[in-house]
Design a protein around this motif. Structure first.
Motif, PDB file in Angstrom:
ATOM      1  N   ILE A  54       0.834  -1.212   0.000  1.00 21.04           N
ATOM      2  CA  ILE A  54       0.000   0.000   0.000  1.00 21.04           C
ATOM      3  C   ILE A  54       0.867   1.261   0.000  1.00 21.04           C
ATOM      4  O   ILE A  54       0.457   2.308  -0.506  1.00 21.04           O
ATOM      5  N   GLN A  55       2.075   1.166   0.523  1.00 19.18           N
ATOM      6  CA  GLN A  55       2.957   2.352   0.556  1.00 19.18           C
ATOM      7  C   GLN A  55       3.427   2.774  -0.836  1.00 19.18           C
ATOM      8  O   GLN A  55       3.869   3.899  -1.023  1.00 19.18           O
ATOM      9  N   VAL A  56       3.321   1.839  -1.800  1.00 24.71           N
ATOM     10  CA  VAL A  56       3.600   2.238  -3.182  1.00 24.71           C
ATOM     11  C   VAL A  56       2.290   2.252  -3.977  1.00 24.71           C
ATOM     12  O   VAL A  56       2.287   2.209  -5.202  1.00 24.71           O
ATOM     13  N   GLY A 101      10.003   4.810  13.091  1.00 23.62           N
ATOM     14  CA  GLY A 101       9.671   5.826  12.102  1.00 23.62           C
ATOM     15  C   GLY A 101       9.015   5.117  10.932  1.00 23.62           C
ATOM     16  O   GLY A 101       8.832   3.892  10.970  1.00 23.62           O
ATOM     17  N   CYS A 102       8.657   5.869   9.910  1.00 20.53           N
ATOM     18  CA  CYS A 102       7.962   5.269   8.770  1.00 20.53           C
ATOM     19  C   CYS A 102       8.255   6.096   7.520  1.00 20.53           C
ATOM     20  O   CYS A 102       8.191   7.326   7.573  1.00 20.53           O
ATOM     21  N   CYS A 103       8.563   5.403   6.432  1.00 20.25           N
ATOM     22  CA  CYS A 103       8.866   6.090   5.154  1.00 20.25           C
ATOM     23  C   CYS A 103       7.658   6.875   4.641  1.00 20.25           C
ATOM     24  O   CYS A 103       7.800   7.695   3.732  1.00 20.25           O
ATOM     25  N   SER A 104       6.479   6.617   5.195  1.00 21.61           N
ATOM     26  CA  SER A 104       5.267   7.310   4.738  1.00 21.61           C
ATOM     27  C   SER A 104       4.861   8.462   5.660  1.00 21.61           C
ATOM     28  O   SER A 104       3.852   9.108   5.413  1.00 21.61           O
ATOM     29  N   GLN A 148       4.673  -5.862  13.340  1.00 19.47           N
ATOM     30  CA  GLN A 148       3.480  -5.181  13.873  1.00 19.47           C
ATOM     31  C   GLN A 148       3.240  -3.867  13.140  1.00 19.47           C
ATOM     32  O   GLN A 148       2.098  -3.511  12.821  1.00 19.47           O
ATOM     33  N   HIS A 149       4.302  -3.146  12.827  1.00 21.40           N
ATOM     34  CA  HIS A 149       4.198  -1.891  12.072  1.00 21.40           C
ATOM     35  C   HIS A 149       3.630  -2.175  10.675  1.00 21.40           C
ATOM     36  O   HIS A 149       2.737  -1.459  10.200  1.00 21.40           O
ATOM     37  N   GLU A 150       4.102  -3.254  10.040  1.00 27.63           N
ATOM     38  CA  GLU A 150       3.652  -3.571   8.677  1.00 27.63           C
ATOM     39  C   GLU A 150       2.213  -4.090   8.654  1.00 27.63           C
ATOM     40  O   GLU A 150       1.457  -3.768   7.739  1.00 27.63           O
ATOM     41  N   ILE A 151       1.845  -4.880   9.655  1.00 27.35           N
ATOM     42  CA  ILE A 151       0.456  -5.368   9.730  1.00 27.35           C
ATOM     43  C   ILE A 151      -0.490  -4.170   9.876  1.00 27.35           C
ATOM     44  O   ILE A 151      -1.568  -4.138   9.294  1.00 27.35           O
ATOM     45  N   ASP A 152      -0.054  -3.165  10.619  1.00 32.47           N
ATOM     46  CA  ASP A 152      -0.853  -1.942  10.716  1.00 32.47           C
ATOM     47  C   ASP A 152      -1.037  -1.303   9.334  1.00 32.47           C
ATOM     48  O   ASP A 152      -2.141  -0.892   8.984  1.00 32.47           O
ATOM     49  N   HIS A 153       0.029  -1.237   8.536  1.00 34.20           N
ATOM     50  CA  HIS A 153      -0.092  -0.674   7.179  1.00 34.20           C
ATOM     51  C   HIS A 153      -1.159  -1.434   6.380  1.00 34.20           C
ATOM     52  O   HIS A 153      -1.957  -0.833   5.659  1.00 34.20           O
ATOM     53  N   ILE A 154      -1.150  -2.760   6.502  1.00 33.37           N
ATOM     54  CA  ILE A 154      -2.108  -3.590   5.761  1.00 33.37           C
ATOM     55  C   ILE A 154      -3.545  -3.212   6.152  1.00 33.37           C
ATOM     56  O   ILE A 154      -4.458  -3.271   5.343  1.00 33.37           O
TER      57      ILE A 154
HETATM   58 ZN   LIG Z   1       5.685   2.357   7.759  1.00 35.30          ZN
END
Ligand SMILES: [Zn+2]
Length: 182
Positions: A54-56, A101-104, A148-154
């Protein structure tokens, strides 16, 4: 291979819930190309250790983990893994605040923002690997934190949703906090 544009807040797409992939989709050339692009995109920056589709801009439950030494965490060991349809099956213990942190999530100058976010130190996850095998794994430490950070993105969640806004700091403040052992 293409370096993709990383979506940043307040792009509404980051709030979409990514859908799961079917087995044929996991094995498709299109998916393989997307994964290669995500690796390239991560490699293009020096901070990212994980990125979800989703980040791309693709609302698909694909997460690429590429743990490596970064300017903030120079002692990390290399670890690459593709996760399809990643979800948490079980958590262990209490959440503990950990810096992330987060690239988004960037400030007005395009620098990453950081905060201490409560995360479980150990989780059991279910996913399909790059060749479509259903896997479960109990992971801890930094990988548990990243997943956990990536599952949140999903699920359309950003780390800034999980903490008071006043806890968000700049890269400079984060580095100072790290040096002082906070
Ligand atoms: Zn992120």
């Amino acid at each position: 291979m293409t370096i993709r544009k990383v979506l940043t807040t307040p792009d509404k797409k980051l709030r979409s819930r990514s859908r799961e992939l079917t087995m044929p989709e996991m094995k498709s050339a299109k998916t393989k190309e997307l994964i290669t692009d995500i690796y390239e995109t991560l490699n293009d920056g020096e901070y990212g250790v994980g990125m979800s589709a989703i980040q791309v801009g693709e609302p698909l439950a694909i997460t690429v983990v590429m743990i490596r030494p970064t300017p903030n965490r120079p002692n990390l060991n290399y670890y690459n893994q593709v996760y399809f349809n990643l979800k948490i099956l079980k958590t262990f213990g209490e959440k503990k605040p950990m810096w992330e942190g987060c690239c988004s999530v960037l400030d007005d100058n395009g620098n990453l923002l950081y905060a201490k976010v409560p995360r479980y130190e150990r989780i059991k996850v279910k996913y399909c690997n790059e060749i479509g095998e259903i896997c479960t794994a109990t992971v801890d430490g930094f990988l548990a934190h990243v997943l956990q950070h990536e599952i949140d993105h999903i699920n359309g969640i950003l780390f800034t949703d999980l903490i008071p806004i006043t806890n968000i700091v700049s890269q400079e403040e984060y580095r100072k906090a790290q040096k002082s052992g906070y």
